[in-house]
Design an enzyme around this catalytic site. Structure first.
Site, mmCIF file in Angstrom:
data_model
loop_
_atom_site.group_PDB
_atom_site.id
_atom_site.type_symbol
_atom_site.label_atom_id
_atom_site.label_comp_id
_atom_site.label_asym_id
_atom_site.label_seq_id
_atom_site.Cartn_x
_atom_site.Cartn_y
_atom_site.Cartn_z
ATOM 1 N N SER A 1 -11.692 -11.074 4.153
ATOM 2 C CA SER A 1 -12.489 -10.067 3.455
ATOM 3 C C SER A 1 -11.743 -9.580 2.205
ATOM 4 C CB SER A 1 -12.834 -8.933 4.420
ATOM 5 O OG SER A 1 -13.909 -8.162 3.950
ATOM 6 N N GLU B 1 -9.413 9.131 1.476
ATOM 7 C CA GLU B 1 -9.926 9.676 0.218
ATOM 8 C C GLU B 1 -9.661 8.705 -0.937
ATOM 9 O OE1 GLU B 1 -11.858 11.836 -2.516
ATOM 10 O OE2 GLU B 1 -11.912 12.072 -0.327
ATOM 11 N N HIS C 1 -18.484 -11.375 10.658
ATOM 12 C CA HIS C 1 -17.405 -11.174 9.694
ATOM 13 C C HIS C 1 -16.021 -11.175 10.348
ATOM 14 C CE1 HIS C 1 -16.014 -10.181 5.734
ATOM 15 N NE2 HIS C 1 -15.549 -8.987 6.064
#
Length: 264
Positions: free
Chosen positions: A93, A183, A242
């Site tokens: 990925s 974040e 995946h």
């Protein structure tokens, strides 16, 4: 950036077996080296294996900037620091995007490239549920079960929640924290856009391992990689998604064993 990693030394099956060289495994978004223990131990029969925590993941440092280019630069620094020559890169990925970018920008450096279920193109940042499920305050939570219950309000998929929780750490104080820079990753929403240089191509020995039912890899992507990689093998695991290194581990490791036996 100095990346955290774990080394699995070469463990030959017989005295006469020679190492193929060093193997580096790059995890995907929200993952870490912890996701690759079984694969790394298996591949250590072929050479020494490094499982790396990429920036903002695992035990590696957090940074305000997060891009495929920067992660490729981190990888280059890692290879130089550890004096690794002609490594084999395995990337899943996001890690696959980093591995391909490194290959395109460092022609001739790799011995071989293994890319799992991702293509060299732009992808949307479609992870709002994952980000939301890790963004509520953890103060006051005393168990993983309670955190999981709260996460389920944002992310119904149990498999993905369990995957994310591999990056949930309990401190000596009893409090929990995310090892991920949640974040920072939320602010890097263009990380998978316009990644690759124009007219990129590769002559590296390349294996694409694809989940037959994956949303990340399309029929058009098959044509794209066939145009891009001149020394290419494609293996599709039917019914696989995946995370075929986990959900279809037996077939996955069998393919790696067959293909790594052909690498010299």
């Amino acid at each position: 950036m100095k990346l955290s990693y774990k080394l699995y030394p070469f463990q030959p099956n017989s005295e006469n077996e020679k190492s193929l060289g060093d193997i580096i495994i790059l995890h995907g978004l929200f993952g870490s080296s912890k996701n690759w223990v079984t694969v790394a131990k298996f591949l250590s029969n072929f050479g020494s294996v490094y499982t790396v925590d990429q920036r903002n993941h695992g035990n590696s440092p957090h940074a305000a900037e997060h891009s495929i280019r920067l992660m490729s630069e981190d990888l280059e620094e890692f290879i130089l620091d550890h004096q690794i020559k002609n490594p084999i890169l395995l990337g899943h990925s996001m890690g696959g995007l980093v591995a391909m970018y490194f290959d395109f920008t460092h022609p001739g450096v790799l011995n071989a490239l293994v890319v799992q279920d991702i293509a060299p193109r732009s992808y949307p940042f479609a992870y709002d549920q994952e980000i939301q499920s890790m963004s509520f305050p953890l103060e006051g939570f005393t168990s993983r079960a309670d955190i999981d219950t709260e996460m389920a309000k944002f992310l119904p998929d149990t498999f993905i929640r369990q995957f994310l929780q591999m990056s949930l750490e309990r401190l000596d104080s009893g409090e929990y924290r995310w090892k991920l820079n949640v974040e920072g990753l939320n602010q890097a929403r263009r990380v998978f856009e316009d990644t690759f240089p124009e007219n990129y191509s590769s002559n590296t020995k390349t294996l694409f391992l694809v989940g037959g039912s994956s949303d990340y890899f399309t029929k058009d992507d098959l044509g794209l990689i066939q145009k891009t990689f001149s020394n290419l093998v494609i293996k599709i695991i039917p019914e696989g998604g995946h995370y075929i290194h986990f959900t279809h581990q037996k077939e996955y490791l069998q393919i790696l064993s067959e293909e790594f036996s052909l690498i010299s």
